[in-house]
Design a protein around this motif. Sequence first.
Motif, mmCIF file in Angstrom:
data_model
loop_
_atom_site.group_PDB
_atom_site.id
_atom_site.type_symbol
_atom_site.label_atom_id
_atom_site.label_comp_id
_atom_site.label_asym_id
_atom_site.label_seq_id
_atom_site.Cartn_x
_atom_site.Cartn_y
_atom_site.Cartn_z
ATOM 1 N N GLY A 1 1.137 -8.226 6.786
ATOM 2 C CA GLY A 1 -0.063 -8.776 7.398
ATOM 3 C C GLY A 1 0.183 -10.148 8.017
ATOM 4 O O GLY A 1 -0.420 -10.503 9.031
ATOM 5 N N SER B 1 0.845 -1.201 0.000
ATOM 6 C CA SER B 1 0.000 0.000 0.000
ATOM 7 C C SER B 1 0.875 1.244 0.000
ATOM 8 O O SER B 1 0.588 2.222 -0.689
ATOM 9 C CB SER B 1 -0.879 0.071 1.250
ATOM 10 O OG SER B 1 -1.659 -1.057 1.396
ATOM 11 N N ARG C 1 -5.232 -9.019 -0.993
ATOM 12 C CA ARG C 1 -5.602 -8.174 0.149
ATOM 13 C C ARG C 1 -5.045 -6.769 -0.007
ATOM 14 O O ARG C 1 -5.706 -5.795 0.355
ATOM 15 C CB ARG C 1 -5.190 -8.825 1.473
ATOM 16 C CG ARG C 1 -3.710 -8.938 1.759
ATOM 17 C CD ARG C 1 -3.466 -9.595 3.123
ATOM 18 N NE ARG C 1 -2.075 -9.521 3.495
ATOM 19 C CZ ARG C 1 -1.231 -10.558 3.551
ATOM 20 N NH1 ARG C 1 -1.652 -11.769 3.258
ATOM 21 N NH2 ARG C 1 0.024 -10.384 3.904
#
Length: 430
Positions: A351, A270, A390
């Motif tokens: 994650g 991200s 994700r």
Amino acid sequence: MFSWYFKTNLLLRILVGLVLGAIVGLIVGPGIAVIRPLGTIFVRLLTMIVMPVVLTTLVVGAASISPARLGRVGVKIVVFYMFTSAVAVGLGLLAGNIFRPGLGLNLAGGAAAGRELTSPPLVDTLINIVPSNIFSALVNGAVLQVIFFAVVFGVGISYLQISKDDRLRKAGEVLMNVFDGAAEVMYLVVRWVLQYAPIGVFALIAVVFGQQGKEAFGPLFTVTGAVYLALLVHLLLVYGGSLTAFKVSFRRFLAGTRAPSLTAFVTRSSGGTLPVTLAAADQMGIKREVSSFTLPLGATINMDGTAIYQGVCAIFVANAIGMPLDLTQQLTVIVTAVLASIGTAGVPGAGAIMLLMVLNSVGLPVVEGTPVAMAYAMILGIDALLDMGRTGLNVTGDLAGTIIVAKTENEFDEEVFAGRAAADLVSPAE
Ligand code: ASP
């Protein structure tokens, strides 16, 4: 050989490690356990970086939001981010309960059958978020307590930074630089550890397949299917629904977010995608006043895809060792996975590291040599695949929240949005 290793794309190497590990494990059988230490080192490296990463990135994250800007926009976007993340974990758990990945895998064998898993009641979990001693929290790996302290400490730094007193302001800046530097070092270390990932994954997976045989395939397909289905449902229902409720065309939104979503999908970061995300916001008619604040914040704290993944994986690990999560434990997962997704850095594979904390919270610590560590290793083996999806959703969620907040703040140019996105849809050449 060495330069070939480091030059080849990491994602490809991990996938090769995964596939080779499965094949070698199946061929060699239980004897492959001799390479177990190679996998153990990898698990230890990962656990080594959890605490420093959580502490440094969260202090910097909290300190970067100036108290003055924590006004209306801040409240709105944080509410959107938190609410959608909680829904995301719920969806992940739902998908996990429907597909039941890992059930019957019986990694624990007879050994753990008599061992009872105790998880504290929810109230205690909440009270325990407040540390009574921050140093013992750090030493004992109490991640939630460290998160709590880091956020309070970070907000304190941001107040110092805007102080009128020169001495205090300088002190705030120095602290910010120290933590910022430490956070950057930790990102570097994460990247180094990931260089070892293909080998670690190879060893971990080989041992799993060597001992489990072909039965190990099924659960991984189920995990991947459950995660991707929940990602899709979240995109359509939560983003589609909330954008439509605020009268923003979902089709045009999808057209406008194509570039950042795809970039996120392939880079699995991200943070790395942020420049592309900001540019897409410009092109969709979102004013910089809003996006320059909400998007970097979202890249740091808003991870709906990660939350979904953690929900599904918590269920998988518990099932795989033959001790499915009860209702209280699943509620605990919702709380910790939302917090974990906030604490997840926007870098590839982060994650999976924060998943350790979610597992910890329901009494499933990853300790080398235990069934929980084996189940975790199986997930890690396919982490690259799960991370792509994700991260794509994480970035899309940042833009969904940003558009809605911009619209309610009158910082959204609907004509630009309609024109640009429509042109994109009808004739890409225009
Ligand atoms: N790679 C994800 C991101 O950058 C974080 C994660 O690993 O879940 O958004």
